[in-house]
Design a protein around this motif. Structure first.
Motif, PDB file in Angstrom:
ATOM      1  N   GLN A   8      10.441   9.351   1.489  1.00 25.05           N
ATOM      2  CA  GLN A   8       9.167   9.293   2.216  1.00 25.05           C
ATOM      3  C   GLN A   8       8.571   7.884   2.169  1.00 25.05           C
ATOM      4  O   GLN A   8       7.906   7.457   3.107  1.00 25.05           O
ATOM      5  CB  GLN A   8       8.171  10.303   1.637  1.00 25.05           C
ATOM      6  CG  GLN A   8       8.504  11.747   1.921  1.00 25.05           C
ATOM      7  CD  GLN A   8       9.165  12.447   0.756  1.00 25.05           C
ATOM      8  OE1 GLN A   8       9.779  13.493   0.934  1.00 25.05           O
ATOM      9  NE2 GLN A   8       9.054  11.926  -0.445  1.00 25.05           N
ATOM     10  N   SER A   9       8.808   7.172   1.075  1.00 26.62           N
ATOM     11  CA  SER A   9       8.334   5.786   0.971  1.00 26.62           C
ATOM     12  C   SER A   9       8.968   4.935   2.064  1.00 26.62           C
ATOM     13  O   SER A   9       8.303   4.106   2.698  1.00 26.62           O
ATOM     14  CB  SER A   9       8.685   5.201  -0.399  1.00 26.62           C
ATOM     15  OG  SER A   9       8.067   5.913  -1.439  1.00 26.62           O
ATOM     16  N   LEU A  10      10.271   5.140   2.271  1.00 28.58           N
ATOM     17  CA  LEU A  10      10.969   4.413   3.332  1.00 28.58           C
ATOM     18  C   LEU A  10      10.389   4.775   4.693  1.00 28.58           C
ATOM     19  O   LEU A  10      10.146   3.900   5.532  1.00 28.58           O
ATOM     20  CB  LEU A  10      12.464   4.736   3.295  1.00 28.58           C
ATOM     21  CG  LEU A  10      13.237   4.279   2.060  1.00 28.58           C
ATOM     22  CD1 LEU A  10      14.668   4.789   2.110  1.00 28.58           C
ATOM     23  CD2 LEU A  10      13.228   2.757   1.946  1.00 28.58           C
ATOM     24  N   ALA A  11      10.164   6.075   4.911  1.00 28.82           N
ATOM     25  CA  ALA A  11       9.628   6.519   6.198  1.00 28.82           C
ATOM     26  C   ALA A  11       8.240   5.946   6.448  1.00 28.82           C
ATOM     27  O   ALA A  11       7.948   5.438   7.537  1.00 28.82           O
ATOM     28  CB  ALA A  11       9.585   8.047   6.241  1.00 28.82           C
ATOM     29  N   LEU A  12       7.378   5.995   5.444  1.00 27.90           N
ATOM     30  CA  LEU A  12       6.017   5.474   5.587  1.00 27.90           C
ATOM     31  C   LEU A  12       6.030   3.977   5.882  1.00 27.90           C
ATOM     32  O   LEU A  12       5.269   3.491   6.723  1.00 27.90           O
ATOM     33  CB  LEU A  12       5.213   5.761   4.316  1.00 27.90           C
ATOM     34  CG  LEU A  12       4.880   7.233   4.044  1.00 27.90           C
ATOM     35  CD1 LEU A  12       4.355   7.409   2.622  1.00 27.90           C
ATOM     36  CD2 LEU A  12       3.866   7.757   5.045  1.00 27.90           C
ATOM     37  N   SER A  13       6.909   3.253   5.202  1.00 32.04           N
ATOM     38  CA  SER A  13       7.012   1.808   5.426  1.00 32.04           C
ATOM     39  C   SER A  13       7.515   1.497   6.829  1.00 32.04           C
ATOM     40  O   SER A  13       6.987   0.629   7.527  1.00 32.04           O
ATOM     41  CB  SER A  13       7.948   1.172   4.392  1.00 32.04           C
ATOM     42  OG  SER A  13       7.404   1.264   3.099  1.00 32.04           O
ATOM     43  N   LEU A  14       8.536   2.231   7.256  1.00 33.52           N
ATOM     44  CA  LEU A  14       9.103   2.006   8.586  1.00 33.52           C
ATOM     45  C   LEU A  14       8.127   2.413   9.695  1.00 33.52           C
ATOM     46  O   LEU A  14       8.219   1.921  10.822  1.00 33.52           O
ATOM     47  CB  LEU A  14      10.423   2.767   8.731  1.00 33.52           C
ATOM     48  CG  LEU A  14      11.563   2.260   7.834  1.00 33.52           C
ATOM     49  CD1 LEU A  14      12.747   3.222   7.878  1.00 33.52           C
ATOM     50  CD2 LEU A  14      12.011   0.863   8.251  1.00 33.52           C
ATOM     51  N   LEU A  15       7.189   3.295   9.355  1.00 33.99           N
ATOM     52  CA  LEU A  15       6.157   3.698  10.315  1.00 33.99           C
ATOM     53  C   LEU A  15       4.999   2.702  10.372  1.00 33.99           C
ATOM     54  O   LEU A  15       4.103   2.846  11.199  1.00 33.99           O
ATOM     55  CB  LEU A  15       5.619   5.094   9.967  1.00 33.99           C
ATOM     56  CG  LEU A  15       6.547   6.269  10.316  1.00 33.99           C
ATOM     57  CD1 LEU A  15       6.031   7.554   9.686  1.00 33.99           C
ATOM     58  CD2 LEU A  15       6.671   6.426  11.824  1.00 33.99           C
ATOM     59  N   GLY A  16       5.002   1.718   9.449  1.00 34.96           N
ATOM     60  CA  GLY A  16       4.002   0.663   9.539  1.00 34.96           C
ATOM     61  C   GLY A  16       3.083   0.494   8.346  1.00 34.96           C
ATOM     62  O   GLY A  16       2.171  -0.342   8.381  1.00 34.96           O
ATOM     63  N   ALA A  17       3.292   1.270   7.273  1.00 33.52           N
ATOM     64  CA  ALA A  17       2.455   1.093   6.083  1.00 33.52           C
ATOM     65  C   ALA A  17       2.634  -0.320   5.517  1.00 33.52           C
ATOM     66  O   ALA A  17       3.759  -0.796   5.364  1.00 33.52           O
ATOM     67  CB  ALA A  17       2.824   2.130   5.020  1.00 33.52           C
ATOM     68  N   LYS A  18       1.527  -0.993   5.212  1.00 34.23           N
ATOM     69  CA  LYS A  18       1.607  -2.370   4.715  1.00 34.23           C
ATOM     70  C   LYS A  18       2.204  -2.434   3.317  1.00 34.23           C
ATOM     71  O   LYS A  18       2.910  -3.385   2.976  1.00 34.23           O
ATOM     72  CB  LYS A  18       0.210  -3.001   4.730  1.00 34.23           C
ATOM     73  CG  LYS A  18      -0.365  -3.192   6.124  1.00 34.23           C
ATOM     74  CD  LYS A  18      -1.754  -3.804   6.066  1.00 34.23           C
ATOM     75  CE  LYS A  18      -2.332  -3.987   7.464  1.00 34.23           C
ATOM     76  NZ  LYS A  18      -3.705  -4.552   7.416  1.00 34.23           N
TER      77      LYS A  18
END
Length: 209
Positions: A8-18
């Motif tokens: 989920q960390s990867l997904a959140l980052s790839l979705l634009g989380a700073k």
């Protein structure tokens, strides 16, 4: 903030989380995930650390979103782990709570099988499951799910109403619900897990003993 495998960390980052803070109770898993980040996702801003969410103190009101997907029921203390996580959410932020729902047929059956499986060696059960479900291949989502249900140390089950009342006490309101058609304590016909996304509207008060 994400807790668990790190996907989920990867997904959140790839979705634009700073920036994403990732925590897991397994130091071995953290080492593996850091290696993956280093060699495949070095450009993503993910901080991965070994933490026990129940016992290790989290920063207060730091995170915009806390993502607890399939984690809550495995806390050794749901009260302490959820309080610790909720306290780390900013006012106006949200916490995603995916939980196993008490009073559903799946967990009624799983609890009985867990009592039987406790007398079977974990390695033997793992090998048998791999043969039965995947011709001996241990890389199987079915095998992983079976092992997770039967050998995970804790499956703490609560009703949706108990979660809602506890989070309201901690200063949250319901923002969104998934797989939650009713708030019945017993429901053998709908899904065995649910998601409630809570929004923080007040600072988290100290937890009453």
């Amino acid at each position: 903030m994400d807790v668990g495998t790190g996907r989920q960390s990867l997904a959140l980052s790839l979705l634009g989380a700073k920036k994403v803070y990732h925590y897991d109770i397994s130091s071995e898993h953290i080492a593996r995930f850091k290696n993956i980040l280093k060699h495949k996702f070095s450009k993503l801003n993910i901080v991965s650390e070994n933490k026990n969410i129940v016992k290790d103190r989290l920063p207060i009101e730091k995170f915009d979103i806390v993502f607890l997907n399939g984690i809550i029921q495995h806390f050794s203390s749901v009260k302490d782990g959820l309080y610790n996580s909720a306290n780390s959410v900013k006012v106006g932020g949200k916490i995603w709570c995916y939980f196993y729902r008490s009073g559903t047929f799946r967990w009624f059956v799983v609890e009985m099988i867990r009592k039987i499986a406790s007398h079977i060696n974990l390695d033997d059960f793992f090998k048998s499951s791999s043969i039965l479900y995947n011709l001996g291949n241990t890389s199987s989502s079915t095998v992983s799910e079976v092992m997770d249900d039967l050998y995970v140390p804790f499956i703490n089950l609560y009703t949706p109403k108990q979660y809602i009342n506890f989070m309201k006490e901690l200063g949250f309101k319901i923002h969104q619900k998934v797989n939650l058609k009713n708030l019945n304590d017993i429901d053998h016909f709908n899904h065995h897990s649910s998601v409630i996304v809570f929004e923080k509207i007040n600072k988290t008060p100290k937890l009453k003993k």
